[in-house]
Design a protein around this motif. Structure first.
Motif, PDB file in Angstrom:
ATOM      1  N   PHE A   1      58.768 100.187 -47.940  1.00 25.18           N
ATOM      2  CA  PHE A   1      58.753 100.875 -46.631  1.00 25.18           C
ATOM      3  C   PHE A   1      58.791  99.500 -45.837  1.00 25.18           C
ATOM      4  O   PHE A   1      57.825  98.678 -45.791  1.00 25.18           O
ATOM      5  CB  PHE A   1      57.827 101.832 -46.411  1.00 25.18           C
ATOM      6  N   PRO A   2      59.515  99.275 -44.859  1.00 26.75           N
ATOM      7  CA  PRO A   2      59.493  98.118 -43.864  1.00 26.75           C
ATOM      8  C   PRO A   2      58.377  98.055 -42.862  1.00 26.75           C
ATOM      9  O   PRO A   2      58.301  99.169 -42.112  1.00 26.75           O
ATOM     10  CB  PRO A   2      60.932  97.897 -43.315  1.00 26.75           C
ATOM     11  N   LEU A   3      57.568  97.069 -42.865  1.00 25.68           N
ATOM     12  CA  LEU A   3      56.471  97.034 -41.908  1.00 25.68           C
ATOM     13  C   LEU A   3      57.202  97.164 -40.548  1.00 25.68           C
ATOM     14  O   LEU A   3      56.332  97.429 -39.723  1.00 25.68           O
ATOM     15  CB  LEU A   3      55.855  95.565 -42.350  1.00 25.68           C
ATOM     16  N   SER A   4      58.276  96.553 -40.242  1.00 28.63           N
ATOM     17  CA  SER A   4      58.830  96.479 -39.168  1.00 28.63           C
ATOM     18  C   SER A   4      59.155  97.688 -38.306  1.00 28.63           C
ATOM     19  O   SER A   4      59.310  98.032 -37.157  1.00 28.63           O
ATOM     20  CB  SER A   4      59.887  95.440 -38.615  1.00 28.63           C
ATOM     21  N   ALA A   5      59.435  98.689 -39.126  1.00 28.46           N
ATOM     22  CA  ALA A   5      59.858 100.282 -38.608  1.00 28.46           C
ATOM     23  C   ALA A   5      59.121 101.067 -37.744  1.00 28.46           C
ATOM     24  O   ALA A   5      57.638 101.027 -38.264  1.00 28.46           O
ATOM     25  CB  ALA A   5      60.442 100.805 -39.960  1.00 28.46           C
ATOM     26  N   ASP A   6      59.397 101.274 -36.708  1.00 33.47           N
ATOM     27  CA  ASP A   6      58.577 102.025 -36.108  1.00 33.47           C
ATOM     28  C   ASP A   6      59.242 103.614 -35.643  1.00 33.47           C
ATOM     29  O   ASP A   6      58.582 104.235 -34.886  1.00 33.47           O
ATOM     30  CB  ASP A   6      58.135 101.429 -34.807  1.00 33.47           C
ATOM     31  N   LEU A   7      60.281 103.893 -36.424  1.00 37.67           N
ATOM     32  CA  LEU A   7      61.061 105.111 -36.250  1.00 37.67           C
ATOM     33  C   LEU A   7      61.729 105.554 -37.423  1.00 37.67           C
ATOM     34  O   LEU A   7      62.291 104.886 -38.131  1.00 37.67           O
ATOM     35  CB  LEU A   7      61.795 105.131 -35.008  1.00 37.67           C
ATOM     36  N   ILE A   8      61.259 106.818 -37.756  1.00 35.50           N
ATOM     37  CA  ILE A   8      62.254 107.672 -38.945  1.00 35.50           C
ATOM     38  C   ILE A   8      63.107 108.783 -38.293  1.00 35.50           C
ATOM     39  O   ILE A   8      62.681 109.139 -37.567  1.00 35.50           O
ATOM     40  CB  ILE A   8      61.312 108.149 -39.804  1.00 35.50           C
ATOM     41  N   VAL A   9      64.475 108.338 -38.483  1.00 35.95           N
ATOM     42  CA  VAL A   9      65.664 109.446 -38.007  1.00 35.95           C
ATOM     43  C   VAL A   9      65.803 109.866 -39.396  1.00 35.95           C
ATOM     44  O   VAL A   9      66.097 109.430 -40.331  1.00 35.95           O
ATOM     45  CB  VAL A   9      66.770 108.758 -37.311  1.00 35.95           C
TER      46      VAL A   9
ATOM     47  N   ASP B   1      62.166 117.283 -44.598  1.00 34.45           N
ATOM     48  CA  ASP B   1      61.184 117.325 -45.523  1.00 34.45           C
ATOM     49  C   ASP B   1      60.599 115.925 -46.256  1.00 34.45           C
ATOM     50  O   ASP B   1      59.553 115.614 -46.346  1.00 34.45           O
ATOM     51  CB  ASP B   1      61.203 118.442 -46.514  1.00 34.45           C
ATOM     52  N   VAL B   2      61.916 115.284 -46.593  1.00 32.14           N
ATOM     53  CA  VAL B   2      61.560 114.256 -47.289  1.00 32.14           C
ATOM     54  C   VAL B   2      60.902 113.080 -46.308  1.00 32.14           C
ATOM     55  O   VAL B   2      59.980 112.470 -46.426  1.00 32.14           O
ATOM     56  CB  VAL B   2      63.204 113.579 -47.722  1.00 32.14           C
ATOM     57  N   ALA B   3      61.515 113.091 -44.935  1.00 29.44           N
ATOM     58  CA  ALA B   3      61.144 112.222 -43.893  1.00 29.44           C
ATOM     59  C   ALA B   3      59.667 112.508 -43.571  1.00 29.44           C
ATOM     60  O   ALA B   3      58.657 111.346 -43.347  1.00 29.44           O
ATOM     61  CB  ALA B   3      61.853 112.395 -42.588  1.00 29.44           C
ATOM     62  N   LYS B   4      59.117 113.841 -43.399  1.00 32.81           N
ATOM     63  CA  LYS B   4      57.772 114.319 -43.052  1.00 32.81           C
ATOM     64  C   LYS B   4      56.943 113.693 -44.390  1.00 32.81           C
ATOM     65  O   LYS B   4      55.604 113.268 -44.150  1.00 32.81           O
ATOM     66  CB  LYS B   4      57.602 115.712 -43.235  1.00 32.81           C
ATOM     67  N   TYR B   5      57.164 113.761 -45.730  1.00 30.91           N
ATOM     68  CA  TYR B   5      56.615 113.376 -46.895  1.00 30.91           C
ATOM     69  C   TYR B   5      56.259 111.650 -46.813  1.00 30.91           C
ATOM     70  O   TYR B   5      55.384 111.170 -47.078  1.00 30.91           O
ATOM     71  CB  TYR B   5      57.190 113.786 -48.136  1.00 30.91           C
ATOM     72  N   ILE B   6      57.516 111.045 -46.252  1.00 30.95           N
ATOM     73  CA  ILE B   6      57.251 109.846 -46.164  1.00 30.95           C
ATOM     74  C   ILE B   6      56.250 109.201 -45.015  1.00 30.95           C
ATOM     75  O   ILE B   6      55.519 108.503 -45.262  1.00 30.95           O
ATOM     76  CB  ILE B   6      58.578 108.957 -45.868  1.00 30.95           C
ATOM     77  N   GLN B   7      56.386 109.877 -43.975  1.00 27.65           N
ATOM     78  CA  GLN B   7      55.574 109.687 -43.014  1.00 27.65           C
ATOM     79  C   GLN B   7      53.829 109.835 -43.337  1.00 27.65           C
ATOM     80  O   GLN B   7      53.206 109.048 -42.941  1.00 27.65           O
ATOM     81  CB  GLN B   7      55.948 110.787 -41.661  1.00 27.65           C
ATOM     82  N   SER B   8      53.814 110.949 -44.204  1.00 27.48           N
ATOM     83  CA  SER B   8      52.644 111.151 -44.605  1.00 27.48           C
ATOM     84  C   SER B   8      52.189 109.882 -45.479  1.00 27.48           C
ATOM     85  O   SER B   8      50.831 109.723 -45.387  1.00 27.48           O
ATOM     86  CB  SER B   8      52.220 112.439 -45.340  1.00 27.48           C
TER      87      SER B   8
ATOM     88  N   GLY C   1      48.149 103.483 -43.636  1.00 23.66           N
ATOM     89  CA  GLY C   1      47.498 102.822 -42.196  1.00 23.66           C
ATOM     90  C   GLY C   1      48.552 102.592 -41.142  1.00 23.66           C
ATOM     91  O   GLY C   1      48.218 102.118 -40.271  1.00 23.66           O
ATOM     92  N   LYS C   2      49.862 103.173 -41.266  1.00 28.18           N
ATOM     93  CA  LYS C   2      50.786 102.825 -40.226  1.00 28.18           C
ATOM     94  C   LYS C   2      51.232 104.181 -39.574  1.00 28.18           C
ATOM     95  O   LYS C   2      51.500 105.094 -40.352  1.00 28.18           O
ATOM     96  CB  LYS C   2      51.644 101.902 -40.832  1.00 28.18           C
ATOM     97  N   GLU C   3      51.238 104.398 -38.415  1.00 29.32           N
ATOM     98  CA  GLU C   3      51.726 105.493 -37.627  1.00 29.32           C
ATOM     99  C   GLU C   3      53.146 105.280 -37.433  1.00 29.32           C
ATOM    100  O   GLU C   3      53.594 104.150 -36.999  1.00 29.32           O
ATOM    101  CB  GLU C   3      50.897 105.726 -36.512  1.00 29.32           C
ATOM    102  N   ILE C   4      53.768 106.235 -37.729  1.00 29.91           N
ATOM    103  CA  ILE C   4      55.447 106.409 -37.500  1.00 29.91           C
ATOM    104  C   ILE C   4      55.934 107.688 -37.127  1.00 29.91           C
ATOM    105  O   ILE C   4      55.524 108.649 -37.384  1.00 29.91           O
ATOM    106  CB  ILE C   4      56.163 105.701 -38.686  1.00 29.91           C
ATOM    107  N   VAL C   5      56.600 107.485 -35.985  1.00 35.23           N
ATOM    108  CA  VAL C   5      57.414 108.824 -35.395  1.00 35.23           C
ATOM    109  C   VAL C   5      58.601 108.956 -36.183  1.00 35.23           C
ATOM    110  O   VAL C   5      59.479 108.463 -36.652  1.00 35.23           O
ATOM    111  CB  VAL C   5      57.596 108.173 -33.856  1.00 35.23           C
ATOM    112  N   ILE C   6      58.755 110.302 -36.325  1.00 33.22           N
ATOM    113  CA  ILE C   6      59.995 111.208 -36.863  1.00 33.22           C
ATOM    114  C   ILE C   6      60.901 111.652 -35.636  1.00 33.22           C
ATOM    115  O   ILE C   6      60.196 112.349 -35.011  1.00 33.22           O
ATOM    116  CB  ILE C   6      59.612 111.879 -37.797  1.00 33.22           C
TER     117      ILE C   6
END
Length: 166
Positions: free
Chosen positions: A29-37, A46-53, A59-64
């Motif tokens: 998972f890239p440290l620079s990423a700040d958004l999951i589309v 569902d995969v995006a939400k699992y990755i987000q969790s 320790g990184k918050e990311i928006v979907i």
């Protein structure tokens, strides 16, 4: 023929699939990423939400957001694109065209399940998605499949003309 793989069921109930995603997040998972589309299907969401969790555990918050809402939450550092499953990759190529507006950002494509029946076409799809003309200094974009399966080329090789000949 189409082969349906219920990625939602896999990500929500299959421990081995969940472990593969967990390992993918830890390793790639890239440290620079700040958004999951994500693509417009339940499996991708569902995969995006699992990755987000899993990213949150690290320790990184990311928006979907769904791909059609990307302008509402513009990325600054990097984008992760999630698809539930692909066969031809047409939806991912459509998403990559939408993301040309963000050509200076690194993009990581994550696919829950890649189904293909032609290794050469699958390799071309991956290379097309990895191509980065917008910011060559960043090198190529990333493409990662949680799982892959090679499908039979065509089960229905006999058509009505062949049957008539027999």
């Amino acid at each position: 023929p189409e082969y349906f793989i219920d990625v939602s069921k896999l990500v929500n109930y299959n421990k081995k699939f969940q472990e593969k995603i967990r390992n993918l997040v830890i390793r790639n998972f890239p440290l620079s990423a700040d958004l999951i589309v994500h693509a417009n299907d339940q499996g991708a969401e569902d995969v995006a939400k699992y990755i987000q969790s899993e990213v949150k555990i690290l320790g990184k918050e990311i928006v979907i957001t769904p791909i059609e809402n990307i302008r509402d939450t513009p990325p600054v550092g990097g984008i992760v694109v999630v698809a539930g499953s692909i066969q031809s990759g047409k939806s991912l190529l459509d998403i990559s065209r939408t993301l040309r507006y963000y050509k200076k950002l690194p993009i990581t494509y994550i696919v829950g399940f890649a189904k293909y029946n032609d290794p050469a076409s699958y390799s071309k799809l991956k290379n097309d998605l990895k191509y980065n003309n917008g910011n060559p200094k960043l090198d190529r974009h990333q493409f990662i499949a949680v799982d892959e399966i090679m499908l039979p080329i065509n089960e229905h090789r006999i058509n009505s003309w062949d049957r008539e000949l027999e």
